[in-house]
Design a protein around this motif. Structure first.
Motif, short mmCIF file in Angstrom:
data_model
loop_
_atom_site.label_atom_id
_atom_site.label_comp_id
_atom_site.label_asym_id
_atom_site.label_seq_id
_atom_site.Cartn_x
_atom_site.Cartn_y
_atom_site.Cartn_z
N ALA A 11 0.76 -1.10 0.02
CA ALA A 11 -0.13 0.06 -0.01
C ALA A 11 0.83 1.38 0.05
N ARG A 14 2.75 1.98 -3.31
CA ARG A 14 1.75 2.07 -4.64
C ARG A 14 1.29 3.70 -4.34
N GLY A 73 1.68 -10.90 6.21
CA GLY A 73 0.55 -10.39 7.14
C GLY A 73 1.11 -10.46 8.45
N THR A 114 4.46 -5.83 6.84
CA THR A 114 5.45 -4.99 6.32
C THR A 114 5.18 -3.47 6.70
N GLY A 115 3.88 -2.96 6.15
CA GLY A 115 3.63 -1.51 6.41
C GLY A 115 3.44 -1.25 7.84
N GLU A 145 -12.24 -6.96 6.03
CA GLU A 145 -10.85 -7.57 6.02
C GLU A 145 -11.04 -8.58 7.40
N ASP A 197 -6.14 5.20 -4.22
CA ASP A 197 -4.77 5.82 -3.45
C ASP A 197 -4.84 7.29 -4.17
N1 LIG Z 1 -5.34 2.31 -0.12
C1 LIG Z 1 -4.74 1.14 -0.39
N2 LIG Z 1 -4.85 0.39 0.64
C2 LIG Z 1 -4.13 -0.99 0.36
C3 LIG Z 1 -3.31 -1.03 -0.77
N3 LIG Z 1 -2.96 -2.33 -0.68
C4 LIG Z 1 -3.18 -2.85 0.43
N4 LIG Z 1 -4.01 -2.01 1.06
C5 LIG Z 1 -4.72 -2.06 2.41
O1 LIG Z 1 -3.48 -2.06 3.31
C6 LIG Z 1 -3.26 -3.37 4.06
C7 LIG Z 1 -2.06 -3.72 3.89
O2 LIG Z 1 -1.72 -4.42 2.83
P1 LIG Z 1 -0.14 -4.58 2.10
O3 LIG Z 1 0.11 -2.99 1.96
O4 LIG Z 1 -0.61 -5.34 1.11
O5 LIG Z 1 0.58 -5.52 3.11
P2 LIG Z 1 2.13 -5.01 3.45
O6 LIG Z 1 2.42 -3.85 4.27
O7 LIG Z 1 2.76 -5.09 1.97
O8 LIG Z 1 2.42 -6.12 4.27
P3 LIG Z 1 2.63 -7.92 3.91
O9 LIG Z 1 1.75 -8.24 2.84
O10 LIG Z 1 2.03 -8.44 5.22
O11 LIG Z 1 4.05 -8.09 3.62
C8 LIG Z 1 -4.43 -4.09 3.41
O12 LIG Z 1 -5.08 -4.72 4.54
C9 LIG Z 1 -5.54 -3.17 2.89
O13 LIG Z 1 -6.20 -2.73 3.64
C10 LIG Z 1 -3.36 -0.06 -1.91
O14 LIG Z 1 -2.56 -0.09 -2.71
N5 LIG Z 1 -4.11 1.11 -1.37
#
Ligand SMILES: Nc1nc2c(ncn2[C@@H]2O[C@H](COP(=O)(O)OP(=O)(O)OP(=O)(O)O)[C@@H](O)[C@H]2O)c(=O)[nH]1
Length: 392
Positions: A11, A14, A73, A114-115, A145, A197
């Protein structure tokens, strides 16, 4: 305000990529090339098109529990691998010129391993090496979710609030109705987040980038500068942004065939105006920004400080309009700490009001998330012995 942009996880990466796209579209140079994205997954940067490859950092990949999907996650694994690779992460920060910016904005999905996990460690590192304000843009998950996402997000939010100077929130759940993916997307990975986004980015960039526009050839009468934004956000906690736009130019509205002397009924004219917006119109616009979908829905009278930016042609905002909008905001939010400024965009056909509500305390959405997180934690505790490590 110049802000280095640091994206963490899918997230975060992106959203930062969309911010660079918007810089190109609008001529607002927010980060001056000071950008980095971090992730643990193998495919992390596949859909990143604007952040240069040398600014994309994959970490944690030699840890035995990290596979092609990254930390999958798990925020505790996210914290562990970020701490193990901390030297590599610090080296990556060499690419950011801290003297070139007024602050940093770390962007992350709080429900991600990660985030939410590694993002908190990166915030700690940034606080240790940089004396500029470190803000976060934290994305809250949608209500549908799984419980573990709510738990991760509520833990991460607590860490982020503790470590960052202020956390601007973007609530995916509040904005999901504005995009039409819920019926078709089968999994989280299939959800087209682009529109969400872009929305998050446009709100953040009008609030933070008010004085960074290349189109700003005219000196602003009441210009917002970095110290205004820093002052607004220095009360910490979580913050929200609202925005509304008024069309100033009716030449493209399909009504140009009508004689100019013909008064238009209000249902045809809508909110459009031809000349300078008068005091009442500016006040209405600011009211619409407050009543609009906020990035984080909250009670506006629970805010500590407010910043309002009016972006548009200098001729569109009268001094009286400006002052009456500020006065109205003071009444509405119950705070006298309202800073207001303008961003002259001489060629713009619109007037936009962006309102930054800093340190909001009455946020039912966060209360609900924390409650759900607590319940999920109790369920985990019942089924598992032992405590997992986390940052706070
Ligand atoms: N607004 C927005 N929310 C997102 C996006 N991708 C994921 N999310 C949200 O962010 C949360 C975290 O998802 P990711 O960012 O894919 O997770 P990550 O931080 O890469 O962590 P891991 O997948 O565990 O390595 C999800 O549960 C969604 O709620 C995006 O591109 N935009």
């Amino acid at each position: 305000m110049k802000l280095a942009l640091i994206g963490v996880g899918h997230a975060g990466s992106r959203i930062v990529d969309r911010a660079l796209e918007r810089e190109l579209e609008t001529g607002r140079d927010l980060c001056n090339g000071n950008v980095l994205v971090f992730d643990t997954a193998a495919d992390a940067f596949d859909d990143i098109t604007h952040v240069p490859s040398e600014c994309q950092v994959r970490f944690g990949d030699i840890h035995p529990d990290v596979d092609a999907d990254g930390v999958g996650g798990d925020p505790d694994l996210g914290v562990t691998v970020a701490r193990e690779d901390v030297q590599e992460l610090r080296r990556a920060f060499d690419a950011v010129d801290f003297n070139d910016v007024d602050g940093l904005l770390l962007v992350a999905g709080l429900a991600g391993g990660t985030g939410g996990g590694a993002g908190a460690v990166l915030l700690e590192e940034l606080q240790a090496i940089c004396d500029k304000p470190i803000y976060a843009l934290g994305v809250l998950p949608e209500a549908d979710e799984p419980d573990h996402c709510a738990l991760t997000a509520s833990r991460a939010l607590q860490s982020f609030v503790e470590i960052a100077d202020n956390v601007i929130c973007f609530d995916n759940d509040a904005w999901r109705s504005t995009v039409s993916y819920t019926d078709t997307a089968e999994s989280e990975a299939d959800r087209p987040y682009d529109e969400l986004d872009r929305t998050a980015v446009s709100h953040v960039m009008t609030a933070f980038g008010a004085s960074e526009s290349a189109a700003m050839t005219t000196a602003a009468e009441n210009r917002i500068d970095a110290s205004d934004i820093t002052r607004t956000l220095e009360t910490g906690g979580v913050s929200s942004i609202g925005r509304a736009t008024l069309e100033l130019d009716r030449s493209d509205d399909g009504l140009s065939w009508l004689p100019s002397w013909l008064p238009l009924p209000s249902w045809l004219a809508g909110d459009a105006v031809d000349g300078p917006a008068d005091a009442a119109e500016v006040k209405r616009l600011v009211r619409r920004a407050i009543d609009s979908q906020l990035t984080l829905p909250c009670a506006v009278d629970s805010t500590y400080r407010v910043l309002v930016v009016l972006s548009g042609p200098p001729t569109a905002v009268s001094r009286k309009g400006f002052e009456s909008a500020r006065y109205w905001l003071e009444q509405e939010t119950g705070t006298v700490e309202v800073l207001a400024g303008d961003e002259p965009r001489p060629d713009s056909a619109t007037l936009t009001a962006t309102v930054l509500l800093s340190t909001v305390t009455d946020v039912p959405r966060i209360d609900a998330l924390q409650e759900r997180g607590r319940t999920a934690k109790e369920a985990v505790d019942e089924s598992e012995a032992g405590e997992a490590e986390f940052v706070w």
